[in-house]
Design an enzyme around this catalytic site. Structure first.
Site, PDB file in Angstrom:
ATOM      1  N   ARG A 116       0.834  -1.200   0.000  1.00 22.33           N
ATOM      2  CA  ARG A 116       0.000   0.000   0.000  1.00 22.33           C
ATOM      3  C   ARG A 116       0.869   1.251   0.000  1.00 22.33           C
ATOM      4  O   ARG A 116       0.714   2.132  -0.807  1.00 22.33           O
ATOM      5  CB  ARG A 116      -0.932  -0.017   1.214  1.00 22.33           C
ATOM      6  N   TYR A 117       1.801   1.319   0.948  1.00 19.73           N
ATOM      7  CA  TYR A 117       2.725   2.447   0.981  1.00 19.73           C
ATOM      8  C   TYR A 117       3.884   2.133   0.040  1.00 19.73           C
ATOM      9  O   TYR A 117       4.285   0.967  -0.099  1.00 19.73           O
ATOM     10  CB  TYR A 117       3.267   2.662   2.391  1.00 19.73           C
ATOM     11  N   ARG A 120       6.925   0.077   1.690  1.00 19.69           N
ATOM     12  CA  ARG A 120       6.652  -0.958   2.680  1.00 19.69           C
ATOM     13  C   ARG A 120       5.748  -2.051   2.133  1.00 19.69           C
ATOM     14  O   ARG A 120       4.870  -1.778   1.316  1.00 19.69           O
ATOM     15  CB  ARG A 120       5.957  -0.355   3.915  1.00 19.69           C
ATOM     16  N   CYS A 129      -2.882 -17.119  16.409  1.00 19.27           N
ATOM     17  CA  CYS A 129      -2.462 -16.211  17.476  1.00 19.27           C
ATOM     18  C   CYS A 129      -2.667 -16.950  18.797  1.00 19.27           C
ATOM     19  O   CYS A 129      -3.605 -17.737  18.917  1.00 19.27           O
ATOM     20  CB  CYS A 129      -3.318 -14.949  17.521  1.00 19.27           C
ATOM     21  N   CYS A 133      -7.637 -11.337  20.040  1.00 13.20           N
ATOM     22  CA  CYS A 133      -8.011 -10.079  20.692  1.00 13.20           C
ATOM     23  C   CYS A 133      -9.358  -9.619  20.141  1.00 13.20           C
ATOM     24  O   CYS A 133      -9.552  -9.589  18.921  1.00 13.20           O
ATOM     25  CB  CYS A 133      -6.949  -9.022  20.423  1.00 13.20           C
ATOM     26  N   CYS A 136      -9.417  -7.028  17.297  1.00 15.04           N
ATOM     27  CA  CYS A 136      -8.483  -7.263  16.187  1.00 15.04           C
ATOM     28  C   CYS A 136      -8.994  -6.680  14.861  1.00 15.04           C
ATOM     29  O   CYS A 136     -10.131  -6.933  14.447  1.00 15.04           O
ATOM     30  CB  CYS A 136      -8.267  -8.757  16.024  1.00 15.04           C
ATOM     31  N   ARG A 138      -7.795  -7.555  12.006  1.00 12.91           N
ATOM     32  CA  ARG A 138      -7.771  -8.604  10.977  1.00 12.91           C
ATOM     33  C   ARG A 138      -8.632  -9.795  11.349  1.00 12.91           C
ATOM     34  O   ARG A 138      -8.338 -10.928  10.984  1.00 12.91           O
ATOM     35  CB  ARG A 138      -6.323  -9.025  10.753  1.00 12.91           C
ATOM     36  N   ASP A 297      -9.657   0.711  14.923  1.00 13.90           N
ATOM     37  CA  ASP A 297     -10.216   0.700  13.565  1.00 13.90           C
ATOM     38  C   ASP A 297     -11.699   0.318  13.589  1.00 13.90           C
ATOM     39  O   ASP A 297     -12.114  -0.492  14.424  1.00 13.90           O
ATOM     40  CB  ASP A 297      -9.454  -0.311  12.692  1.00 13.90           C
ATOM     41  N   ASP A 334      -5.743   5.360  11.489  1.00 12.46           N
ATOM     42  CA  ASP A 334      -5.499   4.724  10.198  1.00 12.46           C
ATOM     43  C   ASP A 334      -6.786   4.905   9.392  1.00 12.46           C
ATOM     44  O   ASP A 334      -7.829   4.338   9.745  1.00 12.46           O
ATOM     45  CB  ASP A 334      -5.180   3.235  10.410  1.00 12.46           C
ATOM     46  N   LYS A 341      -2.107   6.379   7.495  1.00 16.98           N
ATOM     47  CA  LYS A 341      -2.134   6.908   8.861  1.00 16.98           C
ATOM     48  C   LYS A 341      -2.073   8.435   8.868  1.00 16.98           C
ATOM     49  O   LYS A 341      -1.311   9.023   8.103  1.00 16.98           O
ATOM     50  CB  LYS A 341      -0.954   6.356   9.656  1.00 16.98           C
TER      51      LYS A 341
HETATM   52  S1  SF4 Z   1      -4.523  -8.176  17.339  1.00 18.11           S
HETATM   53 FE1  SF4 Z   1      -5.307  -9.759  15.938  1.00 18.11          FE
HETATM   54  S2  SF4 Z   1      -3.500 -10.470  14.820  1.00 18.11           S
HETATM   55 FE2  SF4 Z   1      -2.758  -9.381  16.638  1.00 18.11          FE
HETATM   56  S3  SF4 Z   1      -2.496 -10.967  18.209  1.00 18.11           S
HETATM   57 FE3  SF4 Z   1      -4.548 -10.102  18.479  1.00 18.11          FE
HETATM   58  S4  SF4 Z   1      -5.893 -11.442  17.272  1.00 18.11           S
HETATM   59 FE4  SF4 Z   1      -3.801 -11.828  16.587  1.00 18.11          FE
END
Ligand code: SF4
Length: 374
Positions: A116-117, A120, A129, A133, A136, A138, A297, A334, A341
């Site tokens: 994208r950038y 990078r 993971c 989280c 998250c 993603r 986000d 972002d 950003k």
């Molecule tokens: S933020 Fe998302 S990618 Fe990062 S550790 Fe937590 S669940 Fe995994």
């Protein structure tokens, strides 16, 4: 200060009989993750809202919690709990929620490489993971075996990077890259390093927070030949700042990794200056630079965790001048849709008067700077 840093290691009583060698073994921790409603309800007393969250999220974005991270969980309202245990509020959607808020897929040049950038690239190396989280970005991919990268995807990504020399900085991300074996991680780093135009590698990992036992001497030895490697980790609250986590950061710094923290502002978890100050002072003591304080986000299922953008600015305003600049991160939004950003700062310019600039200091007093270079 309301938020404090734990000074002793803790274990949930259910793990009291686990031999220390197993407890310290990251593979045991990964194998022993809690991933079902039944297992979790045997370990902590779930609220009705949490049960409904677990059932409602189901396969869409399941949960996983290492025994280590679970041992940090306290009663409802606990900041560790809020990041790890699904809640019924995740089922609430808003019209501005997005599955892929940073438009990473739209900028994908292979199934696992986002460009994208200009200079990078972001390489998605695993869907795993230790802990999923709840905030998250993603979550559309992590935990989904269908998003696991294949060898062909890696090869296509290396080939793209070889013919695209403007990419000089590659973020190794996921999922959490430290879910891979030492051998696989070293292989990825070595392959990227073999591309002459790549100058810097970045390893994006939450393992120091959710599974600090993963930062072993063997891992550090495997990665050290591929420096410079910057590590971006993701502590959000002082409750995560355990002796084990501090030792993991120390080991990374001792092994020559430049470590930074990307905190995400989360409502009711870390959206006040005192909490951020305690967290960041601890990070600096462990040679981890508070790098970003990110606005959460607008990914679906996180509306209840998002703060107002002004909250971050107010936190910075309260810290500036009172706390060492080493402990003050950049506040970043972002931009949804792939705009990149933008950095926000508290407004200190009061007025312009010809070549004079009048600024407000941290106590609200006004000072004049004459802007007239020779
Ligand atoms: S933020 Fe998302 S990618 Fe990062 S550790 Fe937590 S669940 Fe995994």
């Amino acid at each position: 200060m309301s938020a404090t840093v734990p000074t002793e290691s803790v274990r949930h009583p259910a793990y009291g009989g686990v031999p220390q060698a197993s407890w310290d073994d990251w593979r045991w921790q990964m194998r022993s993750r809690v991933t079902s409603l039944g297992a979790l309800s045997d370990l902590i007393e779930l609220t009705d809202e949490e049960r409904r969250g677990i059932e409602g999220r189901g396969e869409a974005f399941g949960f996983a919690i290492t025994p280590y991270y679970l041992s940090l969980i306290g009663p409802p309202g606990c900041p560790v709990r809020a990041q790890a245990v699904p809640h019924v509020d995740e089922l609430v959607t808003t019209p501005w929620d997005l599955a892929d808020p940073l438009a990473e897929d739209a900028h994908a040049v292979t199934p696992i490489l986002t460009h994208r950038y200009p200079d990078r690239g972001l390489l998605y190396v695993t869907h795993n993971c230790p802990v999923y989280c709840r905030h998250c970005t993603r979550q559309r991919k992590v935990g989904d075996v269908a998003s696991a990268p294949s060898r062909e995807m890696f090869e296509a990504s290396y080939a793209y990077l070889e013919r695209t020399p403007e990419v000089k900085d590659v973020l190794i991300s996921g999922g959490d890259p430290l879910s891979l074996s030492d051998r696989k991680l070293a292989e990825i780093c070595a392959r990227l390093r073999s591309i002459p135009s790549i100058e810097v590698l970045r390893l994006c990992t939450r393992n120091p927070v959710t599974l600090p036992h993963r930062v072993t001497d063997a891992l550090l030895e495997a990665l050290r030949p591929h420096h410079p490697i910057f590590v971006h980790t993701h502590f959000n609250h002082p409750a995560e700042c355990t002796p084990e986590a501090g030792a993991a950061l120390d080991r990374l710094a001792d092994a020559g990794f430049n470590v930074g923290n990307q905190m995400v502002l989360l409502r009711g978890i870390n959206d006040d200056a005192e909490t951020v100050e305690v967290l960041n002072r601890w990070l600096v003591r462990h040679r981890c630079r508070p790098y970003y304080m990110l606005q959460c986000d607008p990914v679906g299922g996180t509306a209840h965790m998002r703060t107002s953008v002004d909250t971050g600015v107010e936190i910075l305003d309260a810290m500036r001048g009172r706390v060492s600049g080493l402990a003050i991160p950049q506040l970043v939004v972002d931009l949804p849709g792939g705009g990149g950003k933008v950095t926000l700062t508290p407004e200190r310019l009061v007025r312009r008067d010809g070549n004079k600039r009048v600024y407000r200091d941290m106590r609200g007093r006004e000072f004049t700077y004459v802007d007239e270079p020779l």
